[in-house]
Write an enzyme that holds these catalytic residues in place. Structure first.
Site, PDB file in Angstrom:
ATOM      1  N   SER A  89       0.983  -1.434   0.006  1.00  0.00           N
ATOM      2  CA  SER A  89      -0.069  -0.016  -0.067  1.00  0.00           C
ATOM      3  C   SER A  89       0.857   1.223  -0.016  1.00  0.00           C
ATOM      4  O   SER A  89       0.267   2.303   0.145  1.00  0.00           O
ATOM      5  CB  SER A  89      -0.777   0.070   1.343  1.00  0.00           C
ATOM      6  OG  SER A  89       0.019  -0.327   2.478  1.00  0.00           O
ATOM      7  N   ASP A 100      10.200  -7.678   0.181  1.00  0.00           N
ATOM      8  CA  ASP A 100      10.611  -7.505   1.362  1.00  0.00           C
ATOM      9  C   ASP A 100      12.021  -7.093   1.243  1.00  0.00           C
ATOM     10  O   ASP A 100      12.712  -7.485   0.500  1.00  0.00           O
ATOM     11  CB  ASP A 100      10.386  -8.737   2.308  1.00  0.00           C
ATOM     12  CG  ASP A 100      10.210  -8.353   3.564  1.00  0.00           C
ATOM     13  OD1 ASP A 100       9.588  -7.343   4.092  1.00  0.00           O
ATOM     14  OD2 ASP A 100      10.853  -8.978   4.613  1.00  0.00           O
ATOM     15  N   TYR A 147      16.073   4.305   5.664  1.00  0.00           N
ATOM     16  CA  TYR A 147      17.818   4.492   6.043  1.00  0.00           C
ATOM     17  C   TYR A 147      18.593   5.513   5.184  1.00  0.00           C
ATOM     18  O   TYR A 147      19.777   5.476   5.158  1.00  0.00           O
ATOM     19  CB  TYR A 147      18.273   3.274   6.578  1.00  0.00           C
ATOM     20  CG  TYR A 147      17.767   2.313   7.491  1.00  0.00           C
ATOM     21  CD1 TYR A 147      18.164   2.599   8.905  1.00  0.00           C
ATOM     22  CD2 TYR A 147      16.626   1.411   7.416  1.00  0.00           C
ATOM     23  CE1 TYR A 147      17.542   2.093   9.901  1.00  0.00           C
ATOM     24  CE2 TYR A 147      15.977   0.707   8.529  1.00  0.00           C
ATOM     25  CZ  TYR A 147      16.351   1.099   9.666  1.00  0.00           C
ATOM     26  OH  TYR A 147      15.881   0.347  10.608  1.00  0.00           O
ATOM     27  N   LYS A 184      18.531   7.182  -7.874  1.00  0.00           N
ATOM     28  CA  LYS A 184      18.646   6.110  -6.796  1.00  0.00           C
ATOM     29  C   LYS A 184      17.812   4.787  -7.368  1.00  0.00           C
ATOM     30  O   LYS A 184      18.139   3.652  -7.287  1.00  0.00           O
ATOM     31  CB  LYS A 184      17.573   6.564  -5.540  1.00  0.00           C
ATOM     32  CG  LYS A 184      17.548   5.587  -4.731  1.00  0.00           C
ATOM     33  CD  LYS A 184      16.483   5.883  -3.692  1.00  0.00           C
ATOM     34  CE  LYS A 184      16.316   4.665  -2.770  1.00  0.00           C
ATOM     35  NZ  LYS A 184      15.084   5.035  -1.826  1.00  0.00           N
TER      36      LYS A 184
END
EC number: 3.6.1.66
Length: 192
Positions: free
Chosen positions: A9, A69, A154, A175
Protein backbone atom coordinates in the site's frame (compact mmCIF):
# COMPACT_ATOMS: atom_id res chain seq x y z
CA UNK A 1 -2.73 -6.29 -20.84
CA UNK A 2 -1.64 -8.72 -18.12
CA UNK A 3 -2.51 -7.68 -14.56
CA UNK A 4 -0.49 -8.39 -11.41
CA UNK A 5 -1.44 -7.40 -7.88
CA UNK A 6 1.29 -5.67 -5.89
CA UNK A 7 1.34 -6.65 -2.23
CA UNK A 8 1.87 -3.12 -0.99
CA UNK A 9 0.00 0.00 0.00
CA UNK A 10 3.18 2.13 -0.14
CA UNK A 11 2.54 4.88 -2.72
CA UNK A 12 6.21 5.23 -3.65
CA UNK A 13 6.59 1.50 -4.18
CA UNK A 14 3.35 1.37 -6.22
CA UNK A 15 4.63 4.18 -8.47
CA UNK A 16 8.02 2.51 -8.93
CA UNK A 17 6.53 -0.90 -9.78
CA UNK A 18 3.87 0.64 -12.07
CA UNK A 19 6.45 2.54 -14.13
CA UNK A 20 8.77 -0.43 -14.52
CA UNK A 21 6.07 -3.00 -15.36
CA UNK A 22 4.40 -0.64 -17.85
CA UNK A 23 7.43 -1.20 -20.11
CA UNK A 24 6.47 -4.91 -20.29
CA UNK A 25 2.79 -4.12 -20.94
CA UNK A 26 1.87 -5.36 -17.45
CA UNK A 27 -0.60 -3.42 -15.31
CA UNK A 28 0.18 -3.25 -11.59
CA UNK A 29 -2.84 -3.19 -9.28
CA UNK A 30 -2.14 -2.26 -5.65
CA UNK A 31 -3.60 -4.58 -3.02
CA UNK A 32 -5.54 -1.60 -1.67
CA UNK A 33 -7.74 -1.72 -4.81
CA UNK A 34 -9.04 -5.04 -3.46
CA UNK A 35 -9.12 -4.12 0.25
CA UNK A 36 -6.48 -6.75 0.95
CA UNK A 37 -4.91 -6.40 4.39
CA UNK A 38 -1.16 -6.70 4.85
CA UNK A 39 0.05 -10.24 5.44
CA UNK A 40 1.65 -11.06 8.78
CA UNK A 41 5.41 -11.02 8.22
CA UNK A 42 6.25 -14.13 10.22
CA UNK A 43 9.07 -15.38 8.00
CA UNK A 44 12.66 -15.50 9.19
CA UNK A 45 14.09 -14.13 5.95
CA UNK A 46 13.33 -11.48 3.36
CA UNK A 47 12.35 -14.09 0.76
CA UNK A 48 10.00 -15.92 3.15
CA UNK A 49 8.18 -12.68 3.91
CA UNK A 50 7.96 -11.76 0.22
CA UNK A 51 6.41 -15.16 -0.57
CA UNK A 52 3.93 -14.82 2.32
CA UNK A 53 2.85 -11.39 1.07
CA UNK A 54 2.50 -12.52 -2.56
CA UNK A 55 0.47 -15.61 -1.60
CA UNK A 56 -1.79 -13.49 0.63
CA UNK A 57 -2.59 -11.16 -2.29
CA UNK A 58 -3.18 -14.02 -4.72
CA UNK A 59 -5.47 -15.72 -2.19
CA UNK A 60 -7.66 -12.65 -1.71
CA UNK A 61 -7.75 -11.47 -5.34
CA UNK A 62 -7.54 -14.63 -7.44
CA UNK A 63 -4.88 -12.88 -9.53
CA UNK A 64 -1.12 -13.31 -9.93
CA UNK A 65 0.76 -11.29 -7.32
CA UNK A 66 4.20 -9.85 -6.68
CA UNK A 67 5.67 -8.77 -3.36
CA UNK A 68 8.93 -7.50 -2.03
CA UNK A 69 10.50 -7.55 1.36
CA UNK A 70 13.42 -5.23 1.81
CA UNK A 71 15.69 -4.05 4.53
CA UNK A 72 19.12 -3.03 5.71
CA UNK A 73 21.82 -5.40 6.95
CA UNK A 74 24.76 -4.05 8.96
CA UNK A 75 27.50 -6.66 8.94
CA UNK A 76 29.07 -5.81 12.31
CA UNK A 77 25.62 -6.17 13.92
CA UNK A 78 25.10 -9.69 12.55
CA UNK A 79 22.73 -8.40 9.89
CA UNK A 80 20.61 -6.12 12.07
CA UNK A 81 18.15 -4.55 11.54
CA UNK A 82 17.44 -7.09 8.76
CA UNK A 83 13.83 -8.22 8.39
CA UNK A 84 12.94 -5.88 11.26
CA UNK A 85 14.21 -2.77 9.43
CA UNK A 86 10.84 -0.99 9.31
CA UNK A 87 10.12 -1.68 12.98
CA UNK A 88 13.65 -1.70 14.40
CA UNK A 89 12.83 0.87 17.09
CA UNK A 90 9.66 -0.99 18.03
CA UNK A 91 7.30 1.31 16.17
CA UNK A 92 6.54 0.33 12.56
CA UNK A 93 7.50 2.97 10.03
CA UNK A 94 9.19 5.45 12.39
CA UNK A 95 12.23 6.18 10.22
CA UNK A 96 13.72 8.74 12.59
CA UNK A 97 13.57 6.41 15.61
CA UNK A 98 14.94 3.49 13.56
CA UNK A 99 17.90 5.60 12.41
CA UNK A 100 18.58 6.86 15.93
CA UNK A 101 18.60 3.32 17.32
CA UNK A 102 20.97 2.10 14.60
CA UNK A 103 23.38 5.03 15.01
CA UNK A 104 23.39 4.49 18.79
CA UNK A 105 24.24 0.79 18.34
CA UNK A 106 27.11 1.72 16.02
CA UNK A 107 28.65 4.30 18.36
CA UNK A 108 32.38 3.58 18.58
CA UNK A 109 32.16 0.93 15.85
CA UNK A 110 34.43 1.53 12.85
CA UNK A 111 33.02 -1.37 10.83
CA UNK A 112 30.04 0.31 9.20
CA UNK A 113 29.80 -1.89 6.10
CA UNK A 114 26.20 -2.58 5.19
CA UNK A 115 23.90 -3.47 2.36
CA UNK A 116 20.31 -2.99 1.36
CA UNK A 117 18.51 -6.19 0.38
CA UNK A 118 15.40 -6.59 -1.75
CA UNK A 119 13.74 -9.99 -2.15
CA UNK A 120 10.97 -10.29 -4.74
CA UNK A 121 8.46 -13.10 -5.11
CA UNK A 122 5.93 -13.60 -7.92
CA UNK A 123 3.17 -16.20 -7.70
CA UNK A 124 0.69 -17.17 -10.41
CA UNK A 125 -1.83 -18.21 -7.74
CA UNK A 126 -2.03 -18.78 -3.99
CA UNK A 127 -0.67 -22.33 -4.13
CA UNK A 128 1.96 -21.77 -6.84
CA UNK A 129 4.57 -24.48 -6.07
CA UNK A 130 7.37 -22.63 -7.85
CA UNK A 131 7.29 -18.88 -7.16
CA UNK A 132 9.60 -16.77 -9.30
CA UNK A 133 12.21 -15.21 -7.00
CA UNK A 134 14.82 -12.50 -7.37
CA UNK A 135 17.24 -10.64 -5.11
CA UNK A 136 18.85 -7.24 -5.40
CA UNK A 137 21.66 -5.88 -3.23
CA UNK A 138 23.18 -2.43 -2.79
CA UNK A 139 26.49 -2.28 -0.90
CA UNK A 140 27.51 0.71 1.17
CA UNK A 141 28.44 2.06 4.59
CA UNK A 142 26.53 3.62 7.46
CA UNK A 143 27.27 7.31 8.04
CA UNK A 144 27.86 8.81 11.48
CA UNK A 145 25.07 11.32 11.00
CA UNK A 146 22.03 12.04 8.84
CA UNK A 147 22.68 13.76 5.51
CA UNK A 148 20.26 14.59 2.70
CA UNK A 149 16.51 15.05 2.40
CA UNK A 150 15.47 12.70 -0.42
CA UNK A 151 14.26 9.14 -0.08
CA UNK A 152 12.98 7.43 3.04
CA UNK A 153 13.93 4.85 5.64
CA UNK A 154 17.68 4.56 6.15
CA UNK A 155 18.56 6.54 2.99
CA UNK A 156 19.94 9.56 4.96
CA UNK A 157 22.62 7.39 6.62
CA UNK A 158 23.45 4.95 3.80
CA UNK A 159 26.63 6.09 2.03
CA UNK A 160 27.34 5.01 -1.53
CA UNK A 161 31.16 4.63 -1.51
CA UNK A 162 31.52 5.32 -5.24
CA UNK A 163 29.73 8.70 -4.88
CA UNK A 164 30.64 9.56 -1.26
CA UNK A 165 27.01 10.63 -0.83
CA UNK A 166 24.08 9.14 1.03
CA UNK A 167 21.10 7.80 -0.88
CA UNK A 168 19.17 10.80 0.47
CA UNK A 169 21.63 13.15 -1.28
CA UNK A 170 20.97 11.82 -4.80
CA UNK A 171 17.87 12.26 -6.93
CA UNK A 172 15.03 9.74 -6.93
CA UNK A 173 15.74 9.11 -10.62
CA UNK A 174 19.39 8.25 -9.92
CA UNK A 175 18.46 6.14 -6.89
CA UNK A 176 15.94 4.15 -8.93
CA UNK A 177 18.69 3.24 -11.41
CA UNK A 178 21.01 1.70 -8.80
CA UNK A 179 18.85 0.65 -5.86
CA UNK A 180 18.50 -2.87 -4.50
CA UNK A 181 14.85 -2.81 -5.61
CA UNK A 182 15.76 -1.71 -9.15
CA UNK A 183 18.29 -4.55 -9.39
CA UNK A 184 15.78 -7.15 -8.15
CA UNK A 185 13.04 -5.80 -10.43
CA UNK A 186 15.36 -5.97 -13.44
CA UNK A 187 16.12 -9.62 -12.64
CA UNK A 188 12.48 -10.62 -12.14
CA UNK A 189 11.35 -8.80 -15.30
CA UNK A 190 13.66 -11.08 -17.29
CA UNK A 191 11.96 -14.13 -15.75
CA UNK A 192 8.33 -13.11 -16.28
Amino acid sequence: MKEIVLASSNKGKIREFTNIFKQKNIKILPQTDFNVSDADEIGLSFIENAILKARNCAKHTGLPAIADDSGLEVFSLNGEPGIYSARYSGEHGNDKANIQKLLAKLTGNDNRNARFVCALAYVKHEFDPAPILAYGFLEGKIAHKISGSNGFGYDPIFILPQLQKTLAEISETDKNKISHRAIALDKIMQLL
